[in-house]
Scaffold this motif. Structure first.
Motif, PDB file in Angstrom:
ATOM      1  N   LEU A   1      -9.984   2.458  -8.699  1.00  0.00           N
ATOM      2  CA  LEU A   1      -8.525   2.421  -8.808  1.00  0.00           C
ATOM      3  C   LEU A   1      -8.099   2.765 -10.230  1.00  0.00           C
ATOM      4  N   ALA A   2      -8.777   2.183 -11.217  1.00  0.00           N
ATOM      5  CA  ALA A   2      -8.454   2.482 -12.615  1.00  0.00           C
ATOM      6  C   ALA A   2      -8.712   3.944 -12.940  1.00  0.00           C
TER       7      ALA A   2
ATOM      8  N   VAL B   1      -8.414   3.778  -1.683  1.00  0.00           N
ATOM      9  CA  VAL B   1      -8.537   2.657  -2.614  1.00  0.00           C
ATOM     10  C   VAL B   1      -7.209   1.929  -2.768  1.00  0.00           C
ATOM     11  N   ALA B   2      -6.086   2.658  -2.728  1.00  0.00           N
ATOM     12  CA  ALA B   2      -4.784   1.997  -2.824  1.00  0.00           C
ATOM     13  C   ALA B   2      -4.550   1.097  -1.622  1.00  0.00           C
ATOM     14  N   GLU B   3      -4.952   1.562  -0.446  1.00  0.00           N
ATOM     15  CA  GLU B   3      -4.776   0.775   0.769  1.00  0.00           C
ATOM     16  C   GLU B   3      -5.663  -0.459   0.765  1.00  0.00           C
TER      17      GLU B   3
ATOM     18  N   ALA C   1       0.826  -1.207   0.000  1.00  0.00           N
ATOM     19  CA  ALA C   1       0.000   0.000   0.000  1.00  0.00           C
ATOM     20  C   ALA C   1       0.859   1.255   0.000  1.00  0.00           C
ATOM     21  N   LEU C   2       1.910   1.281   0.803  1.00  0.00           N
ATOM     22  CA  LEU C   2       2.790   2.450   0.839  1.00  0.00           C
ATOM     23  C   LEU C   2       3.421   2.701  -0.530  1.00  0.00           C
ATOM     24  N   LEU C   3       3.854   1.637  -1.178  1.00  0.00           N
ATOM     25  CA  LEU C   3       4.470   1.789  -2.497  1.00  0.00           C
ATOM     26  C   LEU C   3       3.460   2.297  -3.517  1.00  0.00           C
ATOM     27  N   LEU C   4       2.265   1.729  -3.506  1.00  0.00           N
ATOM     28  CA  LEU C   4       1.248   2.142  -4.470  1.00  0.00           C
ATOM     29  C   LEU C   4       0.790   3.573  -4.211  1.00  0.00           C
TER      30      LEU C   4
END
Length: 304
Positions: A202-203, A149-151, A66-69
């Motif tokens: 997300l998209a 949403v990334a998380e 999640a942190l990376l995204l």
């Protein structure tokens, strides 16, 4: 000659305690007791999917993914770089985040509300501009939506790959719906409530995402230079590989990470499985003499 059982048990206890201190902080035991021991209504009952996902050791890989995204959104990364102190105090940031997840997932409704109010107060103070001069506000609903949403996508993917008991489609829809409750409390507008809506939202952010120097520096720090003793580096490398295997290929490219061919993903995920099982083994020791004990979990949480 093998280890005597007492030595294995002692190693297990020491490893579990060390991991727990890392993610929950020096007051983790007191925090866990308050979260689970305080009577009162909760936002989520014991049957809810969010308790299953957030109470699993797969959260270690999911949190890193999640942190990376999240770092791929330039505004989110600028806010983190300028205000979070992730390099100077990465463990403090992890402990605050894990405690928030534990309180909102397992704690009383009153404690969850207070935790949300504290985060919203912090968000109101986080403002600034990127290196390109673009203004940002951490309280911006659009930016909050990206972080959410990334998380949730990362936690869900990690649980599917590394969870002790993966859920079915209805269960993961329930998880996304549960997480939407917390997101709305934080100020996210129209958070996704199903897996399909999560993928769609997300998209919808793809056009806003790109790798930045700050994001790539954060990725190198998280993957290559974590503040860990040398003994912890090999298992952390497996965890990092498992987290990278959760990211979509376009995220690898934008973060400036080496391309991971499709054939290498099963190997990376196998490493994620191994380290997640080791974490689960260390943090879920068997109860002595048939006594049922609380199970230590990431984020200062436990399941009863």
């Amino acid at each position: 000659m093998g280890w005597p059982p007492a030595s294995v048990d002692d190693l297990r206890v020491r490893l579990g305690a060390s991991l727990f201190r890392r993610v929950a902080g020096p007051s983790g035991e007191e925090t866990r007791a308050r979260i689970h021991g305080t009577p009162g209504p909760r936002w989520f009952g014991p049957e809810r999917p969010i308790r299953t996902v957030h109470g699993d050791a797969s959260m270690f890989a999911g949190g890193l993914a999640a942190l990376l995204l999240q770092s791929l959104h330039p505004l989110a990364m600028a806010a983190v770089a300028a205000h979070s102190g992730f390099r100077g105090d990465p463990w403090g940031r992890l402990q605050r985040t894990s405690t928030f997840l534990a309180v909102t997932t397992f704690g009383t409704a009153d404690d969850a509300r207070r935790a949300v109010d504290r985060v919203r107060a912090v968000h109101r103070r986080v403002t600034g501009t990127t290196a390109e001069g673009v203004p940002y506000r951490a309280s911006d609903p659009r930016l909050l939506g990206w972080v959410h949403v990334a998380e949730v996508d990362s936690f869900l993917r990690a649980h599917r790959c590394y969870g002790a008991a993966p859920l079915d489609r209805a269960g993961y829809d329930g998880y996304v719906a549960d997480a939407a409750r917390i997101a709305q409390e934080l100020g996210v507008e129209h958070p996704p409530r199903t897996v399909a809506e999560l993928a769609e939202q997300l998209a919808g952010y793809r056009g806003e995402l790109r790798g930045t120097p700050a994001g790539r520096e954060a990725a190198r720090f998280l993957l290559l230079s974590p503040p860990l003793p040398w003994q912890a580096r090999p298992p952390y490398a497996l965890l990092a590989a498992g987290a990278l295997a959760l990211l979509p290929p376009w995220a690898h490219e934008q973060l400036g990470l080496p391309y991971m061919p499709r054939s290498a993903r099963p190997v990376a995920r196998a490493g994620g499985v191994v380290v997640t099982r080791a974490i689960r083994w260390a943090m879920d020791p068997p109860p002595p003499d048939g006594i049922t004990l609380p199970r230590a979990r990431p984020g200062g949480s436990s399941r009863r």
